[in-house]
Design an enzyme around this catalytic site. Structure first.
Site, PDB file in Angstrom:
ATOM      1  CB  ALA A  88     -20.063  10.760 -12.574  1.00 20.20           C
ATOM      2  NE  ARG A 110      18.631   6.115  14.327  1.00 20.14           N
ATOM      3  CZ  ARG A 110      19.046   7.274  14.838  1.00 20.14           C
ATOM      4  NH1 ARG A 110      20.174   7.822  14.419  1.00 20.14           N
ATOM      5  NH2 ARG A 110      18.311   7.877  15.765  1.00 20.14           N
ATOM      6  CD  GLN A 151       6.470   4.075  14.551  1.00 24.11           C
ATOM      7  OE1 GLN A 151       5.809   4.896  13.914  1.00 24.11           O
ATOM      8  NE2 GLN A 151       6.675   4.203  15.851  1.00 24.11           N
ATOM      9  CD  GLU A 172      -8.005   2.603 -12.766  1.00 25.00           C
ATOM     10  OE1 GLU A 172      -8.449   1.502 -13.102  1.00 25.00           O
ATOM     11  OE2 GLU A 172      -6.975   3.104 -13.249  1.00 25.00           O
TER      12      GLU A 172
END
Length: 381
Positions: free
Chosen positions: A130, A270, A338, A365
């Protein structure tokens, strides 16, 4: 700020965010790495009023609305999916069925200890046979003169094995007066003879949450532990899942928000080709798309909460919210990795944990496939 959220909602958001930044964020990576379920942190969540947010004050709750609860799940999941899972499962699957379907005696007996942080309650639906097919439950509860005799095994049960866990609402097969099998829900205390539980380790996601397999062997539960009426269990479960889907949607929204914020911050740090990567149009477009999806997800989810709080049907909107928010959690976390590039692939970077944690959201769920079936039924198809 959403037009559906009031100033009091935003003040509550800040309250929860302050707690999360102070108590959860510093230890989340280590808890994940060691698969540690923190009793101390769980108690702190209860003491901070995060258990029973939408439960009346007479039971120890805060008596706030659905949106307040969803904002709390969103804010916790913005930092750590494991703690979001602990809080959401306890509130929507643990507390809620007892409050909505229980007698006043059951509420008074169980709920106060579950809002304080000193107790957790689990919801026993899933078994080997189930899951998406709720009717596949094989756990049996035989009615005797003064008790139910329960036998079965539940698995993938959140909050099911830690020392704070006080018991579980069990979906089981019972028989009516004519001998016909019906689904009923019964409250089973953990200290019952024949109740055994084992934590399931080695998960890819939510590694700091408690997931368990629970065996019920000849358990004698008092007759008065029946939740509602015999044969109403399946309906109770489905109503519980409607609200639970709002919680999972909030986890997806919070995770996406957290991943987005990390990606924005990193893009402004960066440097490549002599410039911050946030100056590149390819990065800007990624972030713009991420922001768009998060905005749409928040509007969809908050609208479903508003419908529920007004007493209007919200099942379709709950399914849509859970489906869409879990999808954007996947898409946003993927694009965030990414942007981080190679650095996003190491466990020392929080985005790696977020990328793993999002995967359960399309399963738990109500799988994405099942939710599309639910939405289709609401459309009359």
């Amino acid at each position: 700020m959403s037009i559906l959220a009031t100033e009091s909602h935003e003040a509550f958001r800040q309250e929860v965010r302050n707690f999360v930044e102070k108590e959860i964020k510093p230890i989340a990576p280590q808890l994940d790495e060691n698969e540690t379920f923190s009793i101390d942190l769980t108690r702190k969540m209860g003491q901070a009023g995060l258990f029973g947010i939408d439960v009346p004050k007479k039971y120890g709750g805060r008596e706030l609305d659905t949106l307040s609860y969803i904002i709390a799940v969103e804010e916790i999941s913005r930092v750590d999916g494991s703690q979001g899972a602990t809080m959401a499962a306890h509130n929507s699957l643990g507390l809620a069925p007892i409050y909505h379907f229980g007698t006043e005696e059951q509420r008074q007996k169980y709920i106060p200890q579950l809002t304080s942080g000193e107790g957790l309650w689990a919801f026993g639906l899933t078994e080997e046979t189930a899951g998406s097919d709720a009717k596949g439950v094989q756990t049996v509860a035989e009615e005797n003169s003064d008790h139910w005799l329960i036998n079965g095994t539940k698995r993938y049960i959140t909050n099911g094995s830690n020392e704070l866990m006080k018991g579980m609402t069990v979906l089981a097969l019972t028989s009516d007066e004519e001998g016909k099998k019906r689904f009923s829900t019964i409250l089973v205390d953990r200290n019952s003879d024949g109740f055994s539980t084992e934590r399931m380790l080695g998960k890819m996601m939510w590694r700091a949450s408690d997931t368990a397999e629970i065996k019920l062997e000849n358990i004698k539960a008092p007759k008065e532990n029946l939740l509602g009426e015999t044969g109403r269990g399946l309906g109770q479960m489905l109503k519980t899942l409607d609200s639970g889907r709002l919680s999972i949607a909030a986890m997806g929204l919070g995770l996406a928000q957290g991943a987005f914020e990390m990606a924005v911050a990193y893009s402004q740090e960066r440097v490549q080709f002599g410039e911050k990567i946030s100056a590149f149009q390819t990065t800007q477009f990624k972030l713009a798309d991420m922001a768009l999806k998060i905005e749409l997800a928040r509007n969809t989810l908050y609208n479903a909460c508003a419908l529920k709080d007004k007493g209007l049907p919200f099942g379709k909107e709950a399914a849509m919210s859970k489906l869409y928010c879990s999808d954007i959690a996947k898409e946003v976390s993927d694009e965030a990795v990414q942007i981080f590039s190679g650095q996003g692939l190491f466990k020392s970077n929080d985005i790696e944990r977020f990328y793993r944690d999002q995967r359960i959201l399309q399963i738990g769920e109500g799988t994405s496939e099942i939710l599309r079936m639910v939405i289709s039924k609401h459309l009359g198809l």
